[in-house]
Write a protein that holds these residues in place. Structure first.
Motif: not given
Length: 335
Positions: A75, A77, A88-92, A123, A170-171
């Motif tokens: 994961d 972050y 925040y959780k990264a959008s990948t 981003y 993003k993502p």
């Protein structure tokens, strides 16, 4: 950990009693003090150690690691550093299956003109005018966070694969890179730095197979960021000077790789700094002539902690004493 303004920010790790952590501790360089950040987070972030972290704009990026049960993670972050310390959780998304990694290394590859812009984030790239120096010397095929090596939960031996987290929109996109030249042997716990002047990533040392008696490495590789080609640094007769090490720290200063600490085949390395001079012109000549290594002609500098704060540049190749440092130590390892 990362450096943000005048603060050293450390996340996670493990105490010597094997307790894995998920707190954020901050060392203020100006007043020599430690504090624990009051996190503003609505979700639970897994405890972890042996992850990677780097500074991206006003945020700390972390990836992977090993949790308190010994499970490897994949994961990513972001920690907002502008006052509220919120995760925040990264959008990948991933092109190819991203492995679960620990003990790996990473660095942000992006011109300093962009990194220093307050509008820069994971981003977003700000609109700026690139300086003439960067226009000439910096030809980066892809800006982003490069990740190398490490241990995978599904493989017995360490990795020598290079991954890219492409940033700017993003993502975020994970990509496994196709590289040229002979890459470093599989390893983990190595250092990895972005060398903007030369347009290279520098990988040094690390640890190879666990079951081998001599596991620590002393080699240095350059990864050219336009041609995606590996070059090995040939120390020649100076190789015996370069101590094997893993779990060390390193930083690029001008055209020098400054290395500190780590573990060798027998014990901890002492509190000495070691500098390798990086010859940009030689490395680029190797690329033009299709060579996969270049010889070091510059002298090495060994810096020993002492009572004298002055560094005499005329004493290259000798042991140089620099000012002792005293600081409160925080009892954790495997950050």
């Amino acid at each position: 950990g990362i450096i943000y303004k005048s603060k050293l920010i450390i996340f996670g790790g493990r105490y010597l009693n094997n307790t894995t952590l998920a707190d954020v501790d901050i060392y203020n360089i100006d007043n020599n003090s430690w504090a624990t950040a009051q996190l503003n987070t609505s979700f639970f972030l897994k405890l972890r150690r042996n992850h990677v972290a780097c500074l991206v704009g006003q945020q700390m990026f972390i990836h992977g690691g090993v949790d308190e049960y010994g499970e490897y993670l994949d994961d990513s972050y972001l920690l907002n550093l502008l006052g509220n310390y919120r995760w925040y959780k990264a959008s990948t998304i991933a092109y190819g299956q991203l492995p679960k990694l620990g003990y790996h290394s990473c660095c942000l590859v992006c011109p300093m003109d962009i990194q220093k812009n307050p509008k820069f984030s994971l981003y977003r790239f700000p609109e700026i005018t690139i300086t003439s120096i960067n226009r000439i010397n910096t030809q980066i095929r892809e800006k982003g966070i490069y990740i190398f090596g490490g241990k995978r939960s599904d493989l017995k031996d360490p990795s020598n694969k290079l991954w890219l987290l492409k940033i700017g929109k993003k993502p975020l996109e994970w990509r496994k890179l196709i590289t040229f030249g002979k890459p470093p042997c599989p390893r983990y716990l190595c250092s990895m730095n972005y060398f903007e002047k030369g347009n290279f990533i520098v990988v040094h040392g690390g640890k190879t197979k666990i079951n081998e008696e001599k596991f620590a490495l002393n080699d240095t590789y350059l990864f050219e960021l336009f041609r995606y080609e590996w070059i090995k640094v040939d120390y020649g007769e100076k190789e015996s000077i370069v101590k094997p090490r893993c779990s060390h720290c390193s930083v690029i200063c001008s055209n020098k790789l400054l290395i500190f600490g780590g573990i060798n085949d027998e014990t901890f390395n002492g509190s000495n700094f070691f500098i390798i001079n990086l010859d940009i012109n030689k490395a680029k000549d190797c690329l033009l002539n299709n060579k996969n290594k270049y010889s070091m002609s510059d002298k090495f500098i060994s810096l020993k902690l002492g009572n004298n704060s002055n560094i005499d540049e005329s004493s290259l190749g000798e042991e140089i004493k620099v000012k002792d440092f005293n600081s409160n130590q925080i009892g954790r390892a495997h950050v």
